[in-house]
Write a protein that holds these residues in place. Structure first.
Motif, PDB file in Angstrom:
ATOM      1  N   ILE A  26       4.959   1.225   2.708  1.00  0.00           N
ATOM      2  CA  ILE A  26       5.972   2.057   3.361  1.00  0.00           C
ATOM      3  C   ILE A  26       6.255   3.325   2.547  1.00  0.00           C
ATOM      4  CG2 ILE A  26       8.396   2.123   4.082  1.00  0.00           C
ATOM      5  CD1 ILE A  26       8.083  -0.890   4.772  1.00  0.00           C
ATOM      6  N   GLY A  27       6.309   3.178   1.231  1.00  0.00           N
ATOM      7  CA  GLY A  27       6.535   4.348   0.384  1.00  0.00           C
ATOM      8  C   GLY A  27       5.419   5.371   0.507  1.00  0.00           C
ATOM      9  N   TRP A  34       5.828   9.621   7.803  1.00  0.00           N
ATOM     10  CA  TRP A  34       6.414   8.540   8.586  1.00  0.00           C
ATOM     11  C   TRP A  34       7.809   8.216   8.064  1.00  0.00           C
ATOM     12  CZ3 TRP A  34       4.168   6.673  12.930  1.00  0.00           C
ATOM     13  CH2 TRP A  34       2.819   6.976  13.128  1.00  0.00           C
ATOM     14  N   ARG A  35       8.757   8.013   8.979  1.00  0.00           N
ATOM     15  CA  ARG A  35      10.127   7.636   8.621  1.00  0.00           C
ATOM     16  C   ARG A  35      10.349   6.189   9.044  1.00  0.00           C
ATOM     17  NH1 ARG A  35      13.823  11.591  11.629  1.00  0.00           N
ATOM     18  NH2 ARG A  35      12.079  11.596  13.106  1.00  0.00           N
ATOM     19  N   PRO A  54      18.406   1.060  -2.534  1.00  0.00           N
ATOM     20  CA  PRO A  54      17.821   1.644  -1.327  1.00  0.00           C
ATOM     21  C   PRO A  54      17.101   2.939  -1.664  1.00  0.00           C
ATOM     22  CG  PRO A  54      20.019   0.828  -0.853  1.00  0.00           C
ATOM     23  CD  PRO A  54      19.838   0.704  -2.338  1.00  0.00           C
ATOM     24  N   PRO A  55      15.835   3.060  -1.283  1.00  0.00           N
ATOM     25  CA  PRO A  55      15.048   4.233  -1.688  1.00  0.00           C
ATOM     26  C   PRO A  55      15.310   5.436  -0.788  1.00  0.00           C
ATOM     27  CG  PRO A  55      13.708   2.775  -0.358  1.00  0.00           C
ATOM     28  CD  PRO A  55      15.045   2.089  -0.516  1.00  0.00           C
ATOM     29  N   ARG A 342      -4.440   2.899   1.113  1.00  0.00           N
ATOM     30  CA  ARG A 342      -4.099   2.013   2.233  1.00  0.00           C
ATOM     31  C   ARG A 342      -3.286   2.777   3.280  1.00  0.00           C
ATOM     32  NH1 ARG A 342      -7.499  -0.587  -0.476  1.00  0.00           N
ATOM     33  NH2 ARG A 342      -7.014  -2.601  -1.469  1.00  0.00           N
ATOM     34  N   ALA A 343      -2.373   3.634   2.825  1.00  0.00           N
ATOM     35  CA  ALA A 343      -1.519   4.363   3.754  1.00  0.00           C
ATOM     36  C   ALA A 343      -2.329   5.349   4.595  1.00  0.00           C
ATOM     37  CB  ALA A 343      -0.419   5.102   3.003  1.00  0.00           C
ATOM     38  N   VAL A 344      -3.323   5.969   4.011  1.00  0.00           N
ATOM     39  CA  VAL A 344      -4.187   6.871   4.783  1.00  0.00           C
ATOM     40  C   VAL A 344      -4.870   6.086   5.900  1.00  0.00           C
ATOM     41  CG1 VAL A 344      -6.309   8.241   4.678  1.00  0.00           C
ATOM     42  CG2 VAL A 344      -4.549   8.517   2.918  1.00  0.00           C
ATOM     43  N   GLU A 345      -5.308   4.884   5.594  1.00  0.00           N
ATOM     44  CA  GLU A 345      -5.940   4.026   6.599  1.00  0.00           C
ATOM     45  C   GLU A 345      -4.944   3.662   7.702  1.00  0.00           C
ATOM     46  OE1 GLU A 345      -8.200  -0.357   6.741  1.00  0.00           O
ATOM     47  OE2 GLU A 345      -7.470   0.468   4.839  1.00  0.00           O
ATOM     48  N   VAL A 346      -3.732   3.282   7.313  1.00  0.00           N
ATOM     49  CA  VAL A 346      -2.719   2.898   8.302  1.00  0.00           C
ATOM     50  C   VAL A 346      -2.294   4.097   9.145  1.00  0.00           C
ATOM     51  CG1 VAL A 346      -0.367   2.017   8.581  1.00  0.00           C
ATOM     52  CG2 VAL A 346      -1.900   0.961   6.913  1.00  0.00           C
ATOM     53  N   ASP A 347      -2.117   5.240   8.506  1.00  0.00           N
ATOM     54  CA  ASP A 347      -1.733   6.463   9.221  1.00  0.00           C
ATOM     55  C   ASP A 347      -2.748   6.794  10.318  1.00  0.00           C
ATOM     56  OD1 ASP A 347      -0.302   9.170   9.405  1.00  0.00           O
ATOM     57  OD2 ASP A 347      -2.315   9.802   8.818  1.00  0.00           O
TER      58      ASP A 347
END
Length: 363
Positions: A26-27, A34-35, A54-55, A342-347
């Protein structure tokens, strides 16, 4: 773009092994625009054992484990472009499937399984489970491990698609630090006491320790206080995320022991594997199929098939050799297994699926 994510906890790793996985994914997605609003129930004293405030990269909603509070957070799914319900939330797991019905028509609906082998076993044993019925109407199943066997199993149960998004390392969170005498040991293990892992921990850790009175063993994690252990084992209870780097950087070697179902399925490296590698630890893992996809056995990780092999591997280690293995593991995960990757893949996956849904609804 907005994500509504319903999971166990983002703020606490207490009885919550998925915390660092959620934080990493998520970070990193936040850096791509992404929010995320993360919804977590107030259960198991997790809020009393927070190891993160809380971040700024996610909104966190902590809700009471009551039917009325559940209805309120389920209703908020309608505001999101992507609606995610994770496995193992720990309260109202079946009822939380209602978030998919609450989502708007053009939203992407995802079940994100952080313990796929166990979830699949449960669904096979009980065909009438609500999750099994819900699968038929979802756009996507994501898992944090399991590889080809899990993908095939989910497809057989009716999932439109199943894609593993593996654990990884956040180098800003997990990295080498100075040794800390609190965690001095020849072999250290960080693992909560769980029924489907306890026997394996006995075989790979507690029994070898009982046969090694001249070695020092360190056990961290919740639930072990009443467990019989040899004098060579020092139990220190829950270890918060803030201390994970020191826990991994200090001992001669760090042990990973998989849960029964994950060891049987393979392709399921735990978050601990990447945390330890990120900290430059010399990692010994129990054997499971697919380990070479993530770290090279004998060079970046040591692999043991039983407790005797754990002791044999320890006997072959000195500080120099352990440091070489740890450094090689760290280089590998930084090159190939970061949450940014991983985030690039999910995005890309999210955007592709949202475009497909928009095209379908426009037809």
């Amino acid at each position: 773009m907005k994500i509504a994510f319903y999971g166990s906890s983002l703020l606490s790793s207490y009885w919550n092994g998925a915390a660092t996985y959620y934080r990493g994914v998520i970070g990193s997605l936040a850096k791509l625009g992404w929010r995320t609003t993360f919804y977590e129930p107030d259960i198991l004293q997790r809020q009393q054992h927070r190891d993160m405030d809380p971040p700024d990269w996610a909104r966190v909603v902590v809700y009471d484990a009551t039917p009325s509070a559940l209805r309120d957070v389920v209703a908020e799914a309608r505001d999101a472009d992507v609606v995610v319900k994770a496995s193992g939330v720990g309260a109202f797991d079946d009822e939380l499937l209602d978030v998919f019905g609450a989502a708007r028509e053009n939203a992407l609906r995802i079940f994100w399984d952080v313990d796929a082998p166990a979830t699949l076993a449960e669904m096979r044993a009980a065909p009438d489970l609500p999750l099994r019925r819900a699968l038929l109407n979802l756009d996507l199943v994501l898992t944090y491990g399991g590889g080809p066997p899990v993908v095939a199993a989910y497809r057989e149960l009716g999932a439109a698609a199943c894609i593993p998004i593996y654990n990884a390392v956040d180098p800003e969170t997990h990295h080498p630090v100075e040794s800390d005498t609190r965690f001095t040991a020849d072999l250290a293990l960080l693992a909560n006491r769980l029924p489907d892992r306890e026997r394996r921990i006995e075989r790979f850790f507690l029994e070898p320790a009982a046969h090694s009175p001249n070695r020092t063993f360190l056990l961290g994690g919740s639930g072990w206080a009443d467990k019989s252990m040899a004098d060579s084992v020092r139990y220190i209870g829950h270890v918060g995320v803030r201390d994970h780097n020191a826990f991994n950087s200090t001992p001669l070697a760090v042990l990973n022991v998989s849960r029964d179902s994950m060891a049987e399925t393979g392709f399921s490296p735990a978050t601990r594997v990447f945390e330890a590698a990120g900290a430059g630890a010399c990692l010994i893992t129990d054997a499971w199929e697919g380990v070479e996809m993530f770290l090279a056995p004998g060079e970046e990780v040591l692999v043991a098939r039983d407790g005797q092999e754990v002791l044999d591997l320890l006997a072959g280690l000195d500080r120099k050799r352990a440091a070489e293995i740890g450094a090689a593991a760290r280089r590998r995960v930084l090159a190939s297994h970061t949450y940014e990757r991983r985030a690039v893949e999910v995005d890309a996956l999210f955007k592709c699926e949202l475009a497909r849904i928009a095209e379908r609804n426009a037809a």
